[in-house]
Design an enzyme around this catalytic site. Structure first.
Site, PDB file in Angstrom:
ATOM      1  N   THR A  20     -40.921 -77.366  58.791  1.00 37.23           N
ATOM      2  CA  THR A  20     -40.757 -77.536  60.252  1.00 37.23           C
ATOM      3  C   THR A  20     -39.354 -77.979  60.681  1.00 37.23           C
ATOM      4  O   THR A  20     -39.190 -78.392  61.834  1.00 37.23           O
ATOM      5  CB  THR A  20     -41.768 -78.565  60.805  1.00 37.23           C
ATOM      6  N   TRP A  21     -38.395 -77.926  59.765  1.00 38.80           N
ATOM      7  CA  TRP A  21     -37.034 -78.348  60.159  1.00 38.80           C
ATOM      8  C   TRP A  21     -36.531 -77.431  61.271  1.00 38.80           C
ATOM      9  O   TRP A  21     -36.566 -76.221  61.112  1.00 38.80           O
ATOM     10  CB  TRP A  21     -36.103 -78.285  58.954  1.00 38.80           C
ATOM     11  N   ASP A  49     -45.094 -79.716  56.452  1.00 38.21           N
ATOM     12  CA  ASP A  49     -44.052 -80.660  56.041  1.00 38.21           C
ATOM     13  C   ASP A  49     -43.131 -80.967  57.211  1.00 38.21           C
ATOM     14  O   ASP A  49     -42.552 -80.065  57.812  1.00 38.21           O
ATOM     15  CB  ASP A  49     -43.213 -80.039  54.912  1.00 38.21           C
ATOM     16  N   TYR A  54     -36.240 -84.750  61.626  1.00 40.38           N
ATOM     17  CA  TYR A  54     -36.193 -83.434  62.259  1.00 40.38           C
ATOM     18  C   TYR A  54     -36.258 -83.572  63.781  1.00 40.38           C
ATOM     19  O   TYR A  54     -37.278 -83.960  64.346  1.00 40.38           O
ATOM     20  CB  TYR A  54     -37.331 -82.530  61.744  1.00 40.38           C
ATOM     21  N   GLN A 165     -39.721 -83.331  46.371  1.00 42.88           N
ATOM     22  CA  GLN A 165     -39.396 -82.153  47.186  1.00 42.88           C
ATOM     23  C   GLN A 165     -37.915 -81.840  47.014  1.00 42.88           C
ATOM     24  O   GLN A 165     -37.068 -82.664  47.358  1.00 42.88           O
ATOM     25  CB  GLN A 165     -39.744 -82.443  48.656  1.00 42.88           C
ATOM     26  N   TYR A 193     -38.182 -76.657  48.805  1.00 46.15           N
ATOM     27  CA  TYR A 193     -37.696 -76.426  50.167  1.00 46.15           C
ATOM     28  C   TYR A 193     -36.616 -75.351  50.164  1.00 46.15           C
ATOM     29  O   TYR A 193     -36.076 -75.010  49.111  1.00 46.15           O
ATOM     30  CB  TYR A 193     -37.278 -77.732  50.852  1.00 46.15           C
TER      31      TYR A 193
END
Ligand SMILES: NC(=O)c1ccc[n+]([C@@H]2O[C@H](COP(=O)([O-])OP(=O)(O)OC[C@H]3O[C@@H](n4cnc5c(N)ncnc54)[C@H](OP(=O)(O)O)[C@@H]3O)[C@@H](O)[C@H]2O)c1
Length: 285
Positions: A20-21, A49, A54, A165, A193
């Protein structure tokens, strides 16, 4: 390839989730992003995530809205604490703010976003206290290289770490030299990621122009992005968390659950994008 991945505490998740960045930062895309996230959940991509970093909370708010129509127990929600909030004076408030933005009472996993100045033992103690308070089910880390993991696992309570991660994709395979083997040996899944090279345009361009990649993608009638995702999802002990901000992209990513690359094609990809023959510093975005 669809796989179930098990965390050390016994919880299992699909090897494909949703990143969701940068989601939630552009209000003109709000409805499209909500629809994208929900269409992913409907296809089984229930691991989401996010991070307090963010959009300084905007991404968590967007996720909170997207999930508000689902049963909480059907979702697996991951968020991350800033390193400078990961000590006893800040983490409890930071976690409360995250829970409030997400509109939930408990996070499934709370990760230390990267290592900062707070002593690791203090962060581990705080994570364990958050578990006791019922604010998080469990915790993990992000951007930890081998030595960081070794140090963590030697701490009191450190063995409760559930994931690391890190950046991993076809053209960045440094973690395959030692880190992935170490995590596997300890039974700790890796969350990959940037699995479709979202943050490195030059590298992405190189992969796009590679004849082996094109040939294999064409053979499966999938896009190069889908092939990149298929490669990550085929690894053992790895959960891919691509970010997609449209329903179309989310659906294309979910379609990869049905793609399996035969050994021969994996060998061809290995030849085109080899694992480094020596240790390289962990790539970080
Ligand atoms: N722990 C950390 O330090 C860290 C660092 C970076 C990222 N992350 C996490 O990992 C997630 C993924 O990484 P990322 O977002 O940096 O990179 P990524 O997932 O590799 O790439 C995202 C980009 O790929 C595009 N995309 C996704 N699916 C597509 C498809 N099927 N067809 C065409 N384009 C597609 C997206 O476009 P659209 O948006 O237009 O769909 C976006 O531009 C993040 O969102 C975040 O949750 C963690």
């Amino acid at each position: 390839m669809k796989q179930q991945i098990q965390f050390p505490d016994g919880q299992t998740v699909l090897n494909l989730g949703q990143g969701t960045w940068r989601l939630g930062e552009d209000t003109s895309k709000h409805n499209q992003e909500i629809t994208a996230l929900r269409s992913g959940i409907d296809r089984g991509l229930t691991l989401i995530d996010t991070a307090e970093m963010y959009g300084e909370g905007q991404s968590e708010k967007l996720v909170g809205e997207a999930i508000s129509t689902y049963n909480r127990e059907d979702l697996f929600l991951v968020s991350k604490v800033y390193p400078h909030h990961a000590g006893k004076s800040d983490i409890f408030d930071a976690c409360d703010r995250t829970l409030e933005r997400l509109g939930i009472e408990t996070l499934d996993l709370y990760l230390l976003h990267w290592r900062g100045r707070v002593p690791l033992q203090e962060t581990v103690d705080c994570f364990e206290e958050l578990k006791r308070q019922g604010k998080i089910k469990n915790w993990g880390v992000s951007n930890f290289d081998l030595e960081d993991m070794q140090e963590l696992l030697a701490l009191e309570g450190g063995e409760n770490c559930q994931t690391n991660q890190v950046l991993y994709h076809l053209a960045s395979r440094g973690t395959e030299v030692v880190l992935q083997d170490y995590l596997k040996e300890k039974g700790i899944p890796m969350m990959a990621y940037c699995p479709v090279i979202g943050q490195e345009p030059d590298l992405k361009e190189r992969v796009y122009n590679d004849s082996t990649v094109k040939k294999i993608a064409d053979a499966h009638e999938i896009s190069i992005i889908q092939l990149l995702l298929a490669f990550v999802m085929q690894q053992d002990n790895v959960i891919a968390i691509p970010k997609a901000s449209s329903e179309e992209h989310v659906q294309l990513n979910a379609d990869v659950l049905d793609v399996t690359l035969p050994e021969e094609e994996l060998n061809q990809l290995d030849a085109a994008f080899p694992v480094p023959d020596h240790r390289v510093p962990l790539s970080i975005q």
